[in-house]
Design a protein around this motif. Structure first.
Motif, PDB file in Angstrom:
ATOM      1  N   ASP A   1      -7.271 -26.097  32.126  1.00  0.00           N
ATOM      2  CA  ASP A   1      -6.882 -24.809  31.580  1.00  0.00           C
ATOM      3  C   ASP A   1      -5.968 -24.142  32.585  1.00  0.00           C
ATOM      4  O   ASP A   1      -6.372 -23.793  33.682  1.00  0.00           O
TER       5      ASP A   1
ATOM      6  N   GLU B   1      -4.423 -21.356  32.461  1.00  0.00           N
ATOM      7  CA  GLU B   1      -4.277 -19.910  32.414  1.00  0.00           C
ATOM      8  C   GLU B   1      -4.690 -19.270  33.740  1.00  0.00           C
ATOM      9  O   GLU B   1      -5.663 -19.653  34.357  1.00  0.00           O
ATOM     10  N   VAL B   2      -3.941 -18.319  34.115  1.00  0.00           N
ATOM     11  CA  VAL B   2      -4.257 -17.582  35.326  1.00  0.00           C
ATOM     12  C   VAL B   2      -4.745 -16.200  34.921  1.00  0.00           C
ATOM     13  O   VAL B   2      -4.090 -15.500  34.163  1.00  0.00           O
ATOM     14  N   ILE B   3      -5.886 -15.840  35.381  1.00  0.00           N
ATOM     15  CA  ILE B   3      -6.419 -14.553  34.947  1.00  0.00           C
ATOM     16  C   ILE B   3      -6.751 -13.629  36.103  1.00  0.00           C
ATOM     17  O   ILE B   3      -7.215 -12.537  35.903  1.00  0.00           O
TER      18      ILE B   3
ATOM     19  N   GLY C   1     -16.646 -17.294  38.569  1.00  0.00           N
ATOM     20  CA  GLY C   1     -16.344 -15.885  38.401  1.00  0.00           C
ATOM     21  C   GLY C   1     -15.461 -15.665  37.206  1.00  0.00           C
ATOM     22  O   GLY C   1     -15.915 -15.753  36.082  1.00  0.00           O
ATOM     23  N   PHE C   2     -14.236 -15.449  37.443  1.00  0.00           N
ATOM     24  CA  PHE C   2     -13.332 -15.151  36.351  1.00  0.00           C
ATOM     25  C   PHE C   2     -12.339 -16.278  36.167  1.00  0.00           C
ATOM     26  O   PHE C   2     -11.286 -16.104  35.588  1.00  0.00           O
TER      27      PHE C   2
ATOM     28  N   GLN D   1       1.075 -15.326  33.525  1.00  0.00           N
ATOM     29  CA  GLN D   1       1.704 -14.512  32.498  1.00  0.00           C
ATOM     30  C   GLN D   1       2.899 -13.744  33.018  1.00  0.00           C
ATOM     31  O   GLN D   1       3.672 -13.206  32.258  1.00  0.00           O
TER      32      GLN D   1
ATOM     33  N   TYR E   1      -2.889  -6.074  33.732  1.00  0.00           N
ATOM     34  CA  TYR E   1      -4.287  -5.879  34.074  1.00  0.00           C
ATOM     35  C   TYR E   1      -4.474  -5.960  35.580  1.00  0.00           C
ATOM     36  O   TYR E   1      -3.812  -6.751  36.247  1.00  0.00           O
ATOM     37  N   PRO E   2      -5.386  -5.177  36.087  1.00  0.00           N
ATOM     38  CA  PRO E   2      -5.671  -5.297  37.508  1.00  0.00           C
ATOM     39  C   PRO E   2      -6.008  -6.728  37.899  1.00  0.00           C
ATOM     40  O   PRO E   2      -5.647  -7.194  38.960  1.00  0.00           O
TER      41      PRO E   2
END
Lengths: 186, 467
Positions: B326, B328-330, B381-382, B438, B446-447
């Motif tokens: 995956d 995606e970087v969040i 975590g995230f 993104q 977003y922070p």
């Protein structure tokens, strides 16, 4: 200190409150103007009353097929029946854009693969941005009302509720930040 | 009156003045770790939309800044404490829906009502728009609707009772605690807000983080606390019309705090328990009381002591990471305190479930244009999180712009990317950030899209050399 209110009173209060609620809104059917309501069904049963109100156009006409996503012919991320409902609302164009964003976000949540946390988190961020956008384009009490409306019209079948529940479990324990700024994409 | 209470009393008046005078919050450098984080802990069976809506309503109440410092808002989402799920269901909303369907079918054998889940949603909230439309046409249906909805509400109350008997576990708290750690390290003053059953989580969160960062850096405001008075860690607001809490009190399953504000009943909120429709209703006084509590707490909060600059010394190191499936970087976060006790190589071995800092760190850039490149992954975590290393942000200056960062390195398409930090002649001053994938398609919003580090708090951090 106030006296405790027994459960029976709670139930009664809820019942009275429901009967008293009478706020208008814009969740009417896309067809307009709605025809006059039919005469009350003879049996006065709740199911018949609801069905009659639906036929009269007093309730929104919603897709209830077995799929989670429902039809989206134009592939814009919004179920077609919701798309039509939003288009028919009297709200201003930026407000409708916020409502569409909310619908897209919720649809993304319903269709996210709960096994892929990244996908679920992406949808949760969409929801967060959509909430911020609603509050940017509607006054706070109305933004809240609109948010609940989109939710109940989108998650309107058992299968969709189960999908929503799975999504909720997938993001449990995470934190979801509000975007800086209004969060609106359009 | 304790010293802290006295201080808050004084601070209250200052807060009022300051709040009224504050100017609109302009876009602030996301890399500057100052300001507040309002962490909201939602109640039982709150859907994700309802939780986000509540958070947005809190922001609409408190605003985007306080005395010139930005406020960021995060939901600490929980979805536990509402029953184990019956007959293979998922619990919470699905259990409630089952109650709705069963009762609806008893009332209406045709199944018409049970198929319309929008009425289920209306049973849960004060929003009865569709119900009203039916009852306006057929007034005789009002009582039946009321009975149906009362059954669902009873089930909701039972869920609260269940949560009292089955409090959340440490696992439930783990990720929230990790996020609190991260926010504290970022220098965020933590203003926690809990509604209803979320108070169970929030109290645990407070008890976890307060000893680490000091009670002057975290506050907790309880709204409609479905918890015992001994579990209160700050002021609370509980309305006399709150039927859910009153029902809990009546059941005698637990002692709940006394009501401390009188509200007039409203048609828009039958239960008297909703965060937005009741407690943040601008037409009733609870909202002003909550705003007062929030600003009073904001006035006295201090930057966490754990956010002080720290130095750790390591050796030159290389690491190879596998590309995540995956991509995606969040978000990503520095985890300085714990990083100091690990070698760089160890940092990269953290895996979910291990006793490791939950935020793998890889958010480093160099003011000296040292040769840094690559990325690392955080799957806990995230995560999964992929952090791209960038450089070139002048020390003490705001983060590079998106264009500058994009130019600063190239994404390597290979499935395996080397994160290197080679041949440093001197200490490297951390002053940059890492950003989300993104960033290439939109500005960060977003922070969590950013790593904090490009500010004075981290400027003294040195990495990569042995001394």
């Amino acid at each position: 200190m106030s006296r405790p209110i027994p459960m029976k009173i709670l139930v009664l209060c809820v019942a009275l409150g429901v009967a008293a609620c009478s706020e208008g809104d814009a969740t009417h059917s896309a067809e307009q103007p709605p025809p006059p309501p039919p005469p009350p069904p003879s049996s006065q049963s709740l199911g018949e009353a609801v069905a009659a109100a639906g036929r009269a156009g007093s309730l929104p006409t919603l897709n209830r097929d077995a799929t989670v996503a429902g039809p989206d012919i134009d592939n814009n991320g919004i179920r077609d029946d919701l798309d039509a409902l939003i288009a028919a609302l009297p709200d201003a164009a930026p407000q409708k854009a916020a409502l569409r964003q909310s619908a897209v976000a919720l649809q993304a949540a319903l269709t996210a693969d709960p096994a892929t946390q990244g996908e679920s988190l992406a949808a949760s961020r969409q929801i967060s941005a959509a909430s911020a956008c609603l509050y940017a384009r509607f006054e706070a009490p109305l933004a809240h009302k609109k948010s609940l409306e989109i939710e109940k019209l989108t998650v309107n079948t058992r299968n969709r509720l189960i999908a929503y529940q799975r999504f909720a479990k997938a993001i449990a324990g995470t934190t979801i930040a509000l975007p800086q700024g209004d969060g609106c994409v359009n | 009156m304790s010293t802290r209470e006295a201080l808050r009393g004084v601070a209250f008046f200052v807060a009022l003045l300051a709040y009224g005078a504050q100017v609109a919050y302009a876009q602030t450098d996301r890399c500057v770790a100052t300001g507040y984080t309002v962490g909201f802990f939602n109640g039982v069976a709150n859907s994700p939309v309802q939780a986000a809506d509540s958070l947005a309503a809190i922001r609409a109440t408190l605003g985007d800044s306080y005395k010139g410092e930005p406020i960021q808002y995060e939901v600490f989402y929980n979805h536990t404490g509402c029953g184990p799920g019956v007959a293979g269901t998922l619990g919470c909303l699905e259990d409630l829906a089952e109650t709705f369907v069963q009762r609806a079918r008893q009332i209406d054998a045709s199944g018409e009502l049970a198929e319309r889940f929008e009425f289920f949603w209306e049973s849960l909230t004060g929003d009865k728009t569709l119900t009203d439309k039916v009852t306006e046409i057929y007034p005789s249906t009002a009582d039946t609707f009321s009975a149906l909805y009362a059954d669902v509400v009873s089930k909701v109350v039972a869920g609260y009772s269940f949560a009292f008997s089955n409090p959340p576990t440490n696992t439930d708290y783990a990720n929230h605690n990790a996020r609190l750690d991260s926010l504290a390290l970022q220098g965020q003053k933590l203003l926690l807000v809990a509604h209803s059953q979320g108070n169970l989580f929030a109290t645990r969160a407070f008890d976890y983080i307060a000893p680490k960062i000091g009670s002057t850096s975290v506050s907790l405001v309880h709204i409609a606390p479905a918890s015992t008075p001994t579990n209160l860690r700050g002021g609370y607001v509980l309305a006399n019309i709150d039927l859910i809490i009153n029902a809990l009190r009546a059941q005698g399953l637990a002692t709940v705090p006394d009501n401390n504000i009188a509200l007039s009943p409203s048609r828009s909120d039958v239960s008297g328990h909703e965060l937005v429709a009741t407690y943040l209703d601008p037409t009733r006084p609870a909202r002003a009381q909550i705003l007062l509590m929030l600003t009073t707490e904001a006035e006295v909060l201090k930057t966490p002591v754990g956010a002080n600059p720290k130095r750790f010394r390591g050796k030159l190191w290389n690491a190879v990471l596998q590309k995540d499936a995956d991509f995606e970087v969040i978000g990503c976060n520095l985890e300085l305190e714990r990083a100091a006790s690990y070698s760089a190589d160890q940092l990269l071995k953290f895996v979910p479930g291990s006793d490791a800092p939950p935020f793998a760190w890889a958010c480093i850039s160099s003011a000296s244009n040292a040769s840094l490149s690559g990325r690392v992954a955080n799957t806990l975590g995230f995560g999964p999180v992929l952090c791209f290393v960038a450089w070139g942000a002048p020390e003490g200056k705001p983060c590079s712009t998106m264009v500058e960062l994009e130019r600063a390195f190239a994404i390597q398409p290979a499935s395996e990317v080397m994160l290197t930090m080679g041949s440093l002649a001197a200490d490297v001053t951390v002053s940059g950030i890492v950003f989300a994938q993104q960033i290439f398609t939109r500005p960060p919003q977003y922070p969590g899209d950013w790593c904090w580090g490009g500010n004075q708090r981290w400027n003294n951090l040195s990495i990569g050399t042995s001394r």
